[in-house]
Design a protein around this motif. Structure first.
Motif, PDB file in Angstrom:
ATOM      1  N   MET A 101      54.227 -74.655 -53.334  1.00 57.92           N
ATOM      2  CA  MET A 101      52.808 -74.858 -53.046  1.00 57.92           C
ATOM      3  C   MET A 101      52.647 -75.919 -51.944  1.00 57.92           C
ATOM      4  N   ALA A 102      53.430 -77.008 -52.140  1.00 59.30           N
ATOM      5  CA  ALA A 102      53.355 -78.094 -51.166  1.00 59.30           C
ATOM      6  C   ALA A 102      53.817 -77.628 -49.798  1.00 59.30           C
ATOM      7  N   SER A 103      54.892 -76.797 -49.791  1.00 59.98           N
ATOM      8  CA  SER A 103      55.412 -76.336 -48.499  1.00 59.98           C
ATOM      9  C   SER A 103      54.416 -75.388 -47.821  1.00 59.98           C
ATOM     10  N   ALA A 104      53.713 -74.585 -48.660  1.00 61.54           N
ATOM     11  CA  ALA A 104      52.704 -73.685 -48.091  1.00 61.54           C
ATOM     12  C   ALA A 104      51.583 -74.484 -47.448  1.00 61.54           C
ATOM     13  N   THR A 105      51.145 -75.545 -48.136  1.00 58.94           N
ATOM     14  CA  THR A 105      50.078 -76.401 -47.590  1.00 58.94           C
ATOM     15  C   THR A 105      50.529 -77.040 -46.289  1.00 58.94           C
ATOM     16  N   SER A 106      51.782 -77.465 -46.299  1.00 59.95           N
ATOM     17  CA  SER A 106      52.307 -78.113 -45.089  1.00 59.95           C
ATOM     18  C   SER A 106      52.384 -77.126 -43.927  1.00 59.95           C
ATOM     19  N   GLU A 107      52.755 -75.860 -44.251  1.00 58.88           N
ATOM     20  CA  GLU A 107      52.815 -74.839 -43.181  1.00 58.88           C
ATOM     21  C   GLU A 107      51.437 -74.586 -42.587  1.00 58.88           C
ATOM     22  N   VAL A 108      50.428 -74.533 -43.492  1.00 59.17           N
ATOM     23  CA  VAL A 108      49.061 -74.300 -43.015  1.00 59.17           C
ATOM     24  C   VAL A 108      48.606 -75.459 -42.152  1.00 59.17           C
ATOM     25  N   SER A 109      48.947 -76.669 -42.597  1.00 56.84           N
ATOM     26  CA  SER A 109      48.506 -77.836 -41.823  1.00 56.84           C
ATOM     27  C   SER A 109      49.198 -77.898 -40.461  1.00 56.84           C
ATOM     28  N   GLN A 110      50.405 -77.299 -40.379  1.00 54.28           N
ATOM     29  CA  GLN A 110      51.123 -77.322 -39.096  1.00 54.28           C
ATOM     30  C   GLN A 110      50.694 -76.183 -38.158  1.00 54.28           C
ATOM     31  N   LEU A 111      49.901 -75.250 -38.714  1.00 54.52           N
ATOM     32  CA  LEU A 111      49.546 -74.057 -37.930  1.00 54.52           C
ATOM     33  C   LEU A 111      48.845 -74.391 -36.603  1.00 54.52           C
ATOM     34  N   PRO A 112      47.830 -75.281 -36.628  1.00 51.29           N
ATOM     35  CA  PRO A 112      47.179 -75.605 -35.345  1.00 51.29           C
ATOM     36  C   PRO A 112      48.165 -76.147 -34.313  1.00 51.29           C
ATOM     37  N   ASP A 113      49.103 -76.988 -34.797  1.00 48.80           N
ATOM     38  CA  ASP A 113      50.107 -77.538 -33.869  1.00 48.80           C
ATOM     39  C   ASP A 113      50.960 -76.426 -33.287  1.00 48.80           C
ATOM     40  N   GLN A 114      51.373 -75.506 -34.189  1.00 43.86           N
ATOM     41  CA  GLN A 114      52.231 -74.403 -33.727  1.00 43.86           C
ATOM     42  C   GLN A 114      51.500 -73.529 -32.717  1.00 43.86           C
ATOM     43  N   VAL A 115      50.225 -73.247 -33.025  1.00 50.61           N
ATOM     44  CA  VAL A 115      49.433 -72.426 -32.097  1.00 50.61           C
ATOM     45  C   VAL A 115      49.313 -73.151 -30.744  1.00 50.61           C
ATOM     46  N   GLY A 116      49.032 -74.444 -30.835  1.00 55.06           N
ATOM     47  CA  GLY A 116      48.904 -75.246 -29.607  1.00 55.06           C
ATOM     48  C   GLY A 116      50.190 -75.235 -28.790  1.00 55.06           C
ATOM     49  N   ARG A 117      51.330 -75.383 -29.495  1.00 58.33           N
ATOM     50  CA  ARG A 117      52.620 -75.388 -28.773  1.00 58.33           C
ATOM     51  C   ARG A 117      52.886 -74.022 -28.150  1.00 58.33           C
ATOM     52  N   SER A 118      52.566 -72.962 -28.915  1.00 57.92           N
ATOM     53  CA  SER A 118      52.784 -71.606 -28.385  1.00 57.92           C
ATOM     54  C   SER A 118      51.904 -71.360 -27.159  1.00 57.92           C
ATOM     55  N   TRP A 119      50.652 -71.811 -27.264  1.00 61.30           N
ATOM     56  CA  TRP A 119      49.717 -71.651 -26.135  1.00 61.30           C
ATOM     57  C   TRP A 119      50.273 -72.369 -24.904  1.00 61.30           C
ATOM     58  N   THR A 120      50.707 -73.615 -25.107  1.00 59.39           N
ATOM     59  CA  THR A 120      51.221 -74.403 -23.982  1.00 59.39           C
ATOM     60  C   THR A 120      52.472 -73.746 -23.405  1.00 59.39           C
ATOM     61  N   ARG A 121      53.363 -73.284 -24.297  1.00 61.68           N
ATOM     62  CA  ARG A 121      54.589 -72.637 -23.817  1.00 61.68           C
ATOM     63  C   ARG A 121      54.256 -71.363 -23.033  1.00 61.68           C
ATOM     64  N   PHE A 122      53.307 -70.595 -23.567  1.00 61.94           N
ATOM     65  CA  PHE A 122      52.934 -69.318 -22.930  1.00 61.94           C
ATOM     66  C   PHE A 122      52.344 -69.546 -21.543  1.00 61.94           C
ATOM     67  N   TRP A 123      51.441 -70.514 -21.435  1.00 63.09           N
ATOM     68  CA  TRP A 123      50.693 -70.662 -20.180  1.00 63.09           C
ATOM     69  C   TRP A 123      51.323 -71.643 -19.198  1.00 63.09           C
ATOM     70  N   PHE A 124      52.013 -72.664 -19.701  1.00 58.91           N
ATOM     71  CA  PHE A 124      52.321 -73.781 -18.798  1.00 58.91           C
ATOM     72  C   PHE A 124      53.797 -74.101 -18.613  1.00 58.91           C
ATOM     73  N   THR A 125      54.723 -73.427 -19.319  1.00 53.44           N
ATOM     74  CA  THR A 125      56.140 -73.721 -19.097  1.00 53.44           C
ATOM     75  C   THR A 125      56.489 -73.365 -17.652  1.00 53.44           C
ATOM     76  N   PRO A 126      57.018 -74.316 -16.897  1.00 53.50           N
ATOM     77  CA  PRO A 126      57.325 -74.008 -15.491  1.00 53.50           C
ATOM     78  C   PRO A 126      58.271 -72.814 -15.383  1.00 53.50           C
ATOM     79  N   SER A 127      57.993 -71.957 -14.427  1.00 54.91           N
ATOM     80  CA  SER A 127      58.842 -70.783 -14.239  1.00 54.91           C
ATOM     81  C   SER A 127      59.069 -70.522 -12.755  1.00 54.91           C
ATOM     82  N   ASP A 128      60.069 -69.672 -12.525  1.00 58.05           N
ATOM     83  CA  ASP A 128      60.428 -69.313 -11.154  1.00 58.05           C
ATOM     84  C   ASP A 128      59.324 -68.428 -10.555  1.00 58.05           C
ATOM     85  N   PRO A 129      58.857 -68.762  -9.355  1.00 53.23           N
ATOM     86  CA  PRO A 129      57.736 -67.975  -8.789  1.00 53.23           C
ATOM     87  C   PRO A 129      58.171 -66.704  -8.056  1.00 53.23           C
ATOM     88  N   LEU A 130      59.421 -66.248  -8.260  1.00 56.66           N
ATOM     89  CA  LEU A 130      59.878 -65.076  -7.506  1.00 56.66           C
ATOM     90  C   LEU A 130      58.999 -63.846  -7.748  1.00 56.66           C
TER      91      LEU A 130
END
Lengths: 221, 327
Positions: free
Chosen positions: B1-30
């Motif tokens: 139960m505690a781990s489920a609560t912790s996963e839910v509480s981490q969800l916004p962070d995970q979404v934020g990290r995924s968003w940042t990785r998706f849009w802003f990770t530097p990539s090769d402009p080829l």
């Protein structure tokens, strides 16, 4: 990108941008009144960047009237309208698949759509367009036009090809496959302007359109 | 139960990290640079298509003269350089400068500036006469818009050639690698991601608008395209004996349009979807005669090709470091 603040600002801009894009896209067909209103409000952003997709036919075909080929045809002065060989098809020598041919088809389709609309202001638009095409031919190409028409080239069903009837099997048969939703007589005035007199399907003629000046306002009798 | 609560509480962070990785990770402009060339060539094609009819459409006594356009509702927010005058001299001046600007963008000369000017130029033609635009123009302007954002002149451009010549010649591979890594850019990722999301949305739109009519459901839409005598580039009416063929073709077109925006994000499915897209747009170009539109849609779909794949295909450029953002 520099830091978290820059990323946050960029994220917000991306979100707003795609909100506008998705609203514009969703308003492409079968719009709800809400979509129309929101899309209109956002047009200050979507219109200048050409993100608006109002009624652009991305479906390619639904086999409806607007989805068939249209031809823009002009009859030069002194020629017999009954002989289809006398009509000039615009663009003369147009190439299939060229953007130039497509644009003339769109003008022909616009003439047909507005010309058959029951709204008086739409008829005025089609007359103005017909007048422009005719004046263009007169002044830029030296052809004195007598009549203009937009023709729909109907689609040939698979059954027609298999019917055994030579006329049904020939997609260029005038009687079977061509309709003329818009036709107008053109009168060249002394000052070089052209008056347009629409020929109704029943053979009646409409009131001539003034040769120059702005379009008459909607609702003008 | 505690781990489920912790996963839910981490969800916004995970979404934020995924968003940042998706849009802003530097990539090769080829990929962006290849898109610049392909889109530039398409824009040149579009621009050239106005050449024979320029004065006929927009000049004095033009078919769409400013007086005629006053009858139409063009919208309140459309600006065009071609609205400023109907004089043939002015029109030819803008048209000629347009070729220079588009060639500069395609070749990568002052890339950022020439890309922005190219966008303004194409928008000027679109806004001058929106009633003679169709499916092609919104995709072209969308691609040009996103090319303005990223470093589209980093490779395959006169700009990059001049930059390399100016730089101190060095055979040190470590220095070369470092220089190459410097080309990785968050803006390249943002630009290519914007393209990818927008292109995926276009596919969804196309698929849904198709299903809005009966012809695509019952499987005869491809026949009605084949039957357009004056638009088609090839005559395939012999298929009237094989309705299953145009039925299957119709369903495949809808299927590709609806599955492309989902499956193209998957690395394994991507090559298959791109091949299917190539076949679909190629066949539609022949049947509909909408060559420019089909070409730009396929080019836009290439935004999903990773820089590494571009390198492998080109075999002329050094392979870059794997860029997670572009996968």
């Amino acid at each position: 990108m520099a830091g978290p603040i820059a990323r946050a600002v960029a994220s917000l801009l991306i979100f707003i941008h795609f909100f506008c894009v998705f609203v514009a896209m969703s308003a492409n067909f079968n719009r709800s009144p809400l979509q129309v209103r929101v899309a209109d409000t956002l047009s200050i952003y979507t219109e200048p960047l050409n993100l608006e997709l109002l009624a652009v036919p991305y479906h390619l075909t639904h086999a409806d009237e607007p989805d068939v080929d249209h031809r823009l045809e002009i009859l030069p002065q002194g020629k017999d309208p009954a002989d289809s060989a006398n009509w000039i098809v615009l663009p003369a020598g147009g190439v299939h698949g060229s953007d130039s041919s497509r644009r003339y088809q769109q003008i022909a389709a616009t003439l047909a759509t507005f010309g058959t609309s029951p709204v008086p202001s739409d008829e005025a638009i089609s007359a103005r367009l017909a007048q422009s095409v005719a004046e263009n031919l007169l002044h830029q190409q030296g052809i004195t036009p007598q009549r203009i028409r937009s023709r729909r080239h109907a689609l040939q069903a698979p059954e027609n090809i298999a019917s055994g009837d030579p006329r049904q099997m020939d997609p260029w048969d005038e009687q079977v496959y061509f309709r003329t939703p818009y036709e107008a007589n053109l009168i060249v005035n002394d000052d070089g302007t052209i008056s347009v007199v629409k020929v109704d399907p029943e053979g009646e003629v409409a009131r001539p359109v003034a040769p120059a000046g702005p379009a008459p306002p909607a609702g003008t009798p | 139960m505690a781990s489920a609560t912790s996963e839910v509480s981490q969800l916004p962070d995970q979404v934020g990290r995924s968003w940042t990785r998706f849009w802003f990770t530097p990539s090769d402009p080829l990929t962006l640079c290849v898109m610049r060339i392909l889109v530039g060539l398409t824009a040149l094609w579009y621009h050239a298509s106005h050449t024979t009819d320029l004065v006929r459409w927009f000049g004095p006594h033009g078919i769409l003269s400013l007086r005629t356009l006053a009858s139409f509702d063009r919208g309140a927010w459309r600006f065009s350089l071609l609205d400023l005058s109907e004089a043939p001299g002015y029109l030819w001046l803008i048209h000629g400068l347009g070729f220079v600007v588009l060639l500069a963008m395609t070749a990568g000369v002052f890339t950022r500036t020439s890309t922005i000017l190219s966008l303004l130029l194409v928008l000027s033609y679109v806004h001058r006469a929106p009633m003679i635009t169709a499916q092609f123009e919104p995709v072209l302007t969308m691609m040009l818009l996103y090319l303005c954002i990223g470093p589209a002149g980093a490779y395959l451009s006169v700009d990059s050639l001049l930059r390399r010549r100016k730089a101190t010649p060095s055979n040190d591979s470590a220095a070369g690698e470092a220089q190459h890594a410097c080309l990785n850019s968050s803006w390249a990722t943002v630009a290519i991601r914007l393209m990818q999301v927008h292109v995926a949305a276009f596919y969804v739109l196309i698929g849904l608008t198709m299903l809005n009519g009966d012809t695509w459901w019952v499987g005869d839409a491809m026949w009605w395209l084949i039957a357009r005598t004056e638009s088609r580039m090839v005559n395939l009416t012999f298929l009237h004996r094989a309705p299953f063929v145009f039925n299957a073709w119709t369903h495949l077109v809808v299927l590709v349009n609806l599955t492309f925006p989902l499956l193209v994000w998957n690395r394994s499915a991507r090559p298959i979807m791109l091949v299917l897209a190539a076949l679909m747009w190629g066949s539609l170009a022949l049947v509909t005669g909408l060559v420019s539109y089909c070409a730009i849609m396929f080019i836009a779909s290439l935004a999903f090709v990773t820089p590494e794949t571009m390198c492998r295909l080109g075999r002329r450029f050094q392979p870059s470091k794997p860029a997670a953002a572009a996968n």
